[in-house]
Design a protein around this motif. Structure first.
Motif, mmCIF file in Angstrom:
data_model
loop_
_atom_site.group_PDB
_atom_site.id
_atom_site.type_symbol
_atom_site.label_atom_id
_atom_site.label_comp_id
_atom_site.label_asym_id
_atom_site.label_seq_id
_atom_site.Cartn_x
_atom_site.Cartn_y
_atom_site.Cartn_z
ATOM 1 N N ALA A 1 0.833 -0.994 -0.465
ATOM 2 C CA ALA A 1 -0.144 -0.177 0.226
ATOM 3 C C ALA A 1 1.038 1.461 -0.261
ATOM 4 C CB ALA A 1 -0.772 0.088 1.743
ATOM 5 N N GLN A 2 2.436 1.541 0.571
ATOM 6 C CA GLN A 2 2.580 2.615 0.412
ATOM 7 C C GLN A 2 3.455 2.823 -0.812
ATOM 8 O OE1 GLN A 2 5.259 1.978 4.486
ATOM 9 N NE2 GLN A 2 5.463 0.454 3.853
ATOM 10 N N ARG B 1 -0.357 -0.685 10.302
ATOM 11 C CA ARG B 1 0.788 -1.275 10.590
ATOM 12 C C ARG B 1 1.059 -1.490 9.050
ATOM 13 N NH1 ARG B 1 -0.409 -2.218 14.644
ATOM 14 N NH2 ARG B 1 -1.250 -4.097 15.461
ATOM 15 N N LEU B 2 1.577 0.187 8.558
ATOM 16 C CA LEU B 2 2.298 0.203 7.818
ATOM 17 C C LEU B 2 3.402 1.236 8.229
ATOM 18 C CD1 LEU B 2 0.334 2.210 5.302
ATOM 19 C CD2 LEU B 2 0.538 -0.201 4.947
ATOM 20 N N LEU C 1 -0.445 7.886 2.379
ATOM 21 C CA LEU C 1 -1.426 9.189 2.952
ATOM 22 C C LEU C 1 -1.241 9.947 1.443
ATOM 23 C CD1 LEU C 1 -1.335 9.334 6.422
ATOM 24 C CD2 LEU C 1 -3.393 8.595 5.315
ATOM 25 N N ARG C 2 -0.051 10.320 1.348
ATOM 26 C CA ARG C 2 0.242 11.091 0.322
ATOM 27 C C ARG C 2 0.340 10.957 -1.226
ATOM 28 N NH1 ARG C 2 6.015 10.864 2.813
ATOM 29 N NH2 ARG C 2 6.005 12.864 4.304
ATOM 30 N N ARG C 3 0.133 9.237 -1.520
ATOM 31 C CA ARG C 3 -0.759 9.008 -2.444
ATOM 32 C C ARG C 3 -2.286 8.814 -2.455
ATOM 33 N NH1 ARG C 3 0.492 4.756 -6.132
ATOM 34 N NH2 ARG C 3 0.341 5.333 -7.959
ATOM 35 N N LEU D 1 -4.279 14.522 5.051
ATOM 36 C CA LEU D 1 -5.585 14.408 4.278
ATOM 37 C C LEU D 1 -5.870 15.679 3.217
ATOM 38 C CD1 LEU D 1 -7.473 11.131 5.247
ATOM 39 C CD2 LEU D 1 -5.319 11.534 3.578
ATOM 40 N N GLN D 2 -5.852 17.007 4.583
ATOM 41 C CA GLN D 2 -6.234 18.245 4.247
ATOM 42 C C GLN D 2 -5.339 18.794 3.610
ATOM 43 O OE1 GLN D 2 -7.547 19.482 7.661
ATOM 44 N NE2 GLN D 2 -10.088 18.685 7.020
#
Length: 250
Positions: free
Chosen positions: A138-139, A159-160, A167-169, A214-215
């Motif tokens: 997921a990273q 768990r990452l 989150l940046r992607r 996220l914002q």
């Protein structure tokens, strides 16, 4: 994530998560005591998290950290295409078998070395052809995966090793106007995530850290608590409360 030491490749956790995702309430928690409210978590994530009325008829959905696949299948009730991604090859193999056969055997631990063999079956009304599973990190999601009307990430963030990479992607994965649904109990553990990478100033306020990450690409629409129950054996269960949040891509 962890490589050869990844516990999610173990048969013990594979069987536990097959039961968690697909076993009936009676097979998981045959008691009249509290705990029943936390059953069917993967199904509830898929059906209670998104607002399906706002999705297009040909919606694409991405289920990150899909585990053995229950949420992905439930999303297929409302989405034309669903891609489930998990780091565990064992989990992806089991999810793919469920996609091809509609059923999967599982061994439920009862007490000591006593077990029960279960045949777990998917609701036949679900169109399994809409769902595809692939092993991935997921990273580091593959660049050609495209954009989605809905991205779901349930109990994945903590768990990452580096949650900010995901989150940046996310802004490029979710189409403008699309939805992002996240659940997490914020169970930060050094064995998965170095404390320097915990959200919210070392987990002083993890949700504030998530919001900041996220914002402004995403606007928070709703947040609530979602309990979940994982059976270890007939008299031992993990009862946890995930924080759920739904976001809209600006």
């Amino acid at each position: 994530m962890m490589s050869e030491n990844n516990p999610y490749e173990s048969d013990e956790l594979l069987q536990q998560y097959l039961v968690f995702h697909y076993a009936s309430a009676a097979e998981q928690f045959p008691y009249s005591l509290g705990g029943g409210d936390a059953l069917d978590f993967p199904k509830r994530c898929a059906l209670e998290g998104p607002e399906f009325a706002r999705l297009p008829a040909d919606a694409r959905a991405l289920d990150l950290g899909c585990s053995v696949g229950r949420s992905s299948f439930e999303l297929a009730r409302h989405c034309k295409e669903v891609i489930g991604v998990d780091y565990s090859q064992a989990f992806i193999h089991a999810a793919s078998r469920m996609a091809s056969d509609g059923r999967h055997a599982a061994t439920r631990l009862d007490e000591g070395s006593t077990t029960t063999q279960l045949l777990l079956e998917l609701d036949p009304t679900i169109d399994r052809s809409r769902v595809h599973f692939e092993q991935g990190d997921a990273q580091h999601i593959r660049e050609d995966i495209g954009q989605f009307d809905l991205v779901v990430a349930c109990n994945l963030i903590c768990r990452l090793p580096e949650p900010m990479r995901l989150l940046r992607r996310l802004p490029e994965l979710v189409r403008p106007g699309g939805q992002l649904f996240i659940t997490t109990p914020f169970t930060w553990l050094e064995e998965y995530t170095a404390s320097a990478n915990w959200l919210g100033d070392g987990a002083a306020d993890s949700f504030a850290g998530l919001r900041q990450a996220l914002q402004p690409a995403f606007v928070l629409e709703a947040q609530w608590d979602m309990p979940f129950l994982i059976r270890e054996h007939a008299r031992k269960f993990q009862y946890s409360i995930a924080q759920a949040s739904r976001w809209r891509r600006v």
